[in-house]
Design a protein around this motif. Structure first.
Motif, PDB file in Angstrom:
ATOM      1  N   MET A  42      29.451 -61.762 -19.882  1.00 59.97           N
ATOM      2  CA  MET A  42      29.083 -62.919 -19.063  1.00 59.97           C
ATOM      3  C   MET A  42      27.914 -63.680 -19.708  1.00 59.97           C
ATOM      4  SD  MET A  42      29.716 -64.984 -16.699  1.00 59.97           S
ATOM      5  CE  MET A  42      31.227 -64.194 -16.203  1.00 59.97           C
ATOM      6  N   SER A  43      27.016 -62.949 -20.366  1.00 62.53           N
ATOM      7  CA  SER A  43      25.903 -63.622 -21.056  1.00 62.53           C
ATOM      8  C   SER A  43      26.432 -64.496 -22.187  1.00 62.53           C
ATOM      9  CB  SER A  43      24.911 -62.602 -21.605  1.00 62.53           C
ATOM     10  OG  SER A  43      24.399 -61.813 -20.558  1.00 62.53           O
ATOM     11  N   ALA A  44      27.390 -63.955 -22.948  1.00 66.85           N
ATOM     12  CA  ALA A  44      27.979 -64.727 -24.053  1.00 66.85           C
ATOM     13  C   ALA A  44      28.714 -65.950 -23.504  1.00 66.85           C
ATOM     14  CB  ALA A  44      28.931 -63.850 -24.866  1.00 66.85           C
ATOM     15  N   CYS A  45      29.377 -65.767 -22.362  1.00 66.74           N
ATOM     16  CA  CYS A  45      30.073 -66.907 -21.736  1.00 66.74           C
ATOM     17  C   CYS A  45      29.080 -67.990 -21.338  1.00 66.74           C
ATOM     18  CB  CYS A  45      30.852 -66.443 -20.508  1.00 66.74           C
ATOM     19  SG  CYS A  45      32.345 -65.549 -20.924  1.00 66.74           S
ATOM     20  N   CYS A  46      27.935 -67.567 -20.801  1.00 67.59           N
ATOM     21  CA  CYS A  46      26.915 -68.546 -20.413  1.00 67.59           C
ATOM     22  C   CYS A  46      26.441 -69.314 -21.644  1.00 67.59           C
ATOM     23  CB  CYS A  46      25.728 -67.863 -19.729  1.00 67.59           C
ATOM     24  SG  CYS A  46      26.086 -67.333 -18.052  1.00 67.59           S
ATOM     25  N   GLY A  47      26.181 -68.594 -22.714  1.00 74.36           N
ATOM     26  CA  GLY A  47      25.729 -69.239 -23.950  1.00 74.36           C
ATOM     27  C   GLY A  47      26.755 -70.222 -24.472  1.00 74.36           C
ATOM     28  N   ALA A  48      28.014 -69.787 -24.452  1.00 75.21           N
ATOM     29  CA  ALA A  48      29.089 -70.642 -24.971  1.00 75.21           C
ATOM     30  C   ALA A  48      29.251 -71.892 -24.104  1.00 75.21           C
ATOM     31  CB  ALA A  48      30.397 -69.854 -25.021  1.00 75.21           C
ATOM     32  N   ALA A  49      29.237 -71.689 -22.787  1.00 77.02           N
ATOM     33  CA  ALA A  49      29.382 -72.845 -21.887  1.00 77.02           C
ATOM     34  C   ALA A  49      28.191 -73.788 -22.034  1.00 77.02           C
ATOM     35  CB  ALA A  49      29.526 -72.377 -20.443  1.00 77.02           C
ATOM     36  N   ALA A  50      27.024 -73.218 -22.335  1.00 78.59           N
ATOM     37  CA  ALA A  50      25.811 -74.042 -22.465  1.00 78.59           C
ATOM     38  C   ALA A  50      25.849 -74.937 -23.706  1.00 78.59           C
ATOM     39  CB  ALA A  50      24.566 -73.158 -22.487  1.00 78.59           C
ATOM     40  N   VAL A  51      26.645 -74.575 -24.701  1.00 75.40           N
ATOM     41  CA  VAL A  51      26.793 -75.484 -25.848  1.00 75.40           C
ATOM     42  C   VAL A  51      28.038 -76.355 -25.712  1.00 75.40           C
ATOM     43  CG1 VAL A  51      25.464 -74.047 -27.450  1.00 75.40           C
ATOM     44  CG2 VAL A  51      27.959 -73.772 -27.340  1.00 75.40           C
ATOM     45  N   GLY A  52      28.689 -76.251 -24.560  1.00 75.74           N
ATOM     46  CA  GLY A  52      29.785 -77.177 -24.273  1.00 75.74           C
ATOM     47  C   GLY A  52      31.171 -76.641 -24.569  1.00 75.74           C
TER      48      GLY A  52
END
Ligand code: SF4
Ligand code: SF4
Lengths: 95, 391
Positions: B63-73
């Motif tokens: 979920m942390s990686a998903c947050c990071g990925a979503a945060a870069v669009g």
């Protein structure tokens, strides 16, 4: 005064900060109960206090001393603790 | 116009993610969700899906990686279940608090202890208040459709919230069903690439998730809640648009034989299929029974639920989760609260069933309806009943 503060509609989504470096605007200096005071006669300008300050609240003056930026200094006392010359004393705010 | 195939529902979810052209998938395998991400990693390895597949060491990291990925669009997907969802707990709130449109499938499974790999909905109910849009599928077609729709809903600029598609572990995730796989072009025109509003970009730095001092935190939570409440209209819009493109209609609450029904069963998920059979059988014997299936759990469809129960004498809510020491079933609590302000409201009865993979049978539904009939005749008894428990 609550009415002077912005409504929830006015804040950027998720409180995201859009201006880099805006932390410098924050007055974190009003948290402290103790403030560091330097005795320049003991200080050898080694810069240890400057390196250790977790808030980058010390800056070098033209004479080479490390001056405290009281607007940001939180009064943690780390500089006083680390100074090998015991040149920094923590003094109660208000004194 | 799409192809009708026999497909395991987990793989249909993977197919939906592929059709949605996800950019990043970060996941950790856990039963009964494993097939979804296993298939996705195969698609990426085979070059059928142009995505970054991030293998992580835990669901917290997923979920942390998903947050990071979503945060870069990036268009971002993950899937989990049970303990995995529980391990994501704190990061779920970060995804919603940072307004990151991550999409997640949850193959609902019981929580330990004792260890159970089998299905119920206690995993998602424990994350009810995490600020995610939460949808429940009954069928494989719905699982596929909701997954595609979830991206469109989550990424809408009026929403920007993560969305979760719940599919019951095994009873839905592992069954093979006839499913229409939409064409890529149709999906592309329904779901254009994600255009983020704010991203992490070294050229234009922003701080996401700064400290929220007491004078700010309440306003930001209000903002977030308004976005979740407001997503309701967007969800309806997306469902209308989906019906235009694909011909399948979705509503927050599904009605089955509710016309003139005196007793309504309310539940969510795959076991509504059995409820439908039970309704048919009871209707044959002259009992006026119907089913209202909750598809949209968050935001809660207050008005639809209030309208759905109009005219009914009783609503029997069947929960596949138990709120320990509380009022019994989380779905029942919600429905009761929704109906409380109404001047005229049906009697509400609460049943806990289908825990840890136990079937809810046609007979169980008949018992539930009979019991509710008894409450109607003789007045209320205990707060809730656990169906099929051996005394
Ligand atoms: S650590 Fe002490 S001696 Fe060194 S610069 Fe700071 S005050 Fe002066
Ligand atoms: S008291 Fe702490 S914050 Fe203040 S100058 Fe010293 S080290 Fe920095």
């Amino acid at each position: 005064m609550a009415e002077d503060k912005p409504s929830w509609k006015e804040y950027p989504m998720a409180a995201t900060i859009h201006s880099p470096g805006s932390a410098t605007d924050q007055n974190t200096g009003d948290w402290k109960s103790m403030r560091p005071v330097r005795d320049s006669s003991k200080c050898d300008k080694c810069g240890i206090c400057w390196i250790f300050c977790p808030d980058a609240a010390l800056y070098m003056t033209e004479e080479g001393f490390y001056e405290v930026d009281l607007y940001h200094c939180k009064g943690c006392g780390i500089c006083a603790h680390e100074c090998r010359k015991e040149a920094i004393t923590m003094v109660e705010e208000g004194e | 116009m799409g192809e009708r195939v026999g497909l395991e529902v987990s793989l249909a979810v993977s197919e939906a993610v592929k059709l949605a052209r996800a950019d990043v998938i970060a996941a950790y395998p856990i039963t009964p969700q494993t097939h979804i991400v296993e298939e996705l990693s195969q698609m990426v390895a085979d070059g059928d899906l142009d995505a970054e597949y991030v293998m992580v060491e835990s669901e917290h990291s997923a979920m942390s990686a998903c947050c990071g990925a979503a945060a870069v669009g990036a268009r971002t997907f993950t899937a989990t279940a049970s303990q995995g969802l529980a391990l994501m707990h704190e990061v779920l709130f970060i995804a919603s608090g940072l307004r990151l449109p991550v999409v997640m499938a949850v193959a609902n499974r019981a929580l330990s202890a004792p260890i159970s790999i089998w299905g119920d909905q206690s995993d998602v109910m424990s994350e009810r208040d995490s600020g995610w849009i939460q949808l429940f599928a009954e069928t494989g077609q719905e699982a596929l459709d909701l997954t595609i729709q979830a991206f469109k809903i989550a990424e809408d600029r009026r929403v920007l919230l993560p969305a979760e598609v719940n599919i019951d572990g095994f009873t839905l995730s592992h069954v093979v069903e006839p499913i229409v796989i939409p064409g890529q072009e149709e999906v592309d025109s329904f779901l254009p690439p994600y255009e983020p509003q704010v991203i992490l970009d070294p050229e234009k730095p922003v701080t996401m998730g700064p400290v929220g001092f007491p004078e700010l935190y309440t306003e930001i939570k209000k903002q977030q809640n308004e976005a979740l409440l407001g997503s309701y209209e967007v969800i309806l819009e997306v469902w209308d648009r989906f019906a235009e493109s694909f011909g399948r209609k979705y509503r927050p609450v599904e009605h089955y034989r509710t016309e003139d029904a005196e007793i309504l069963i309310n539940m969510a998920g795959a076991m509504s299929g059995t409820a439908r059979i039970a309704v048919d059988m009871m209707r044959e014997t002259g009992k006026k029974v119907g089913l209202i299936r909750t598809r949209l759990w968050r935001p809660y469809p207050f008005d639809e639920i209030r309208n759905a129960v109009k005219g009914a004498k009783a609503v029997a809510v069947v929960d596949r989760a138990l709120s320990f020491g509380g009022q019994g079933g989380p779905m029942c609590s919600e429905l009761r609260s929704a109906l409380y302000p109404l001047a005229e409201k049906p009697v509400v009865t609460s049943y806990i069933a289908g825990l840890g993979g136990r079937d809810i049978t046609v007979e169980n539904f008949q018992t539930i309806v009979e019991d509710t009939g008894d409450v109607l005749a003789n007045g209320p008894r205990e707060e809730y009943k656990m169906i099929g428990v051996r005394e």
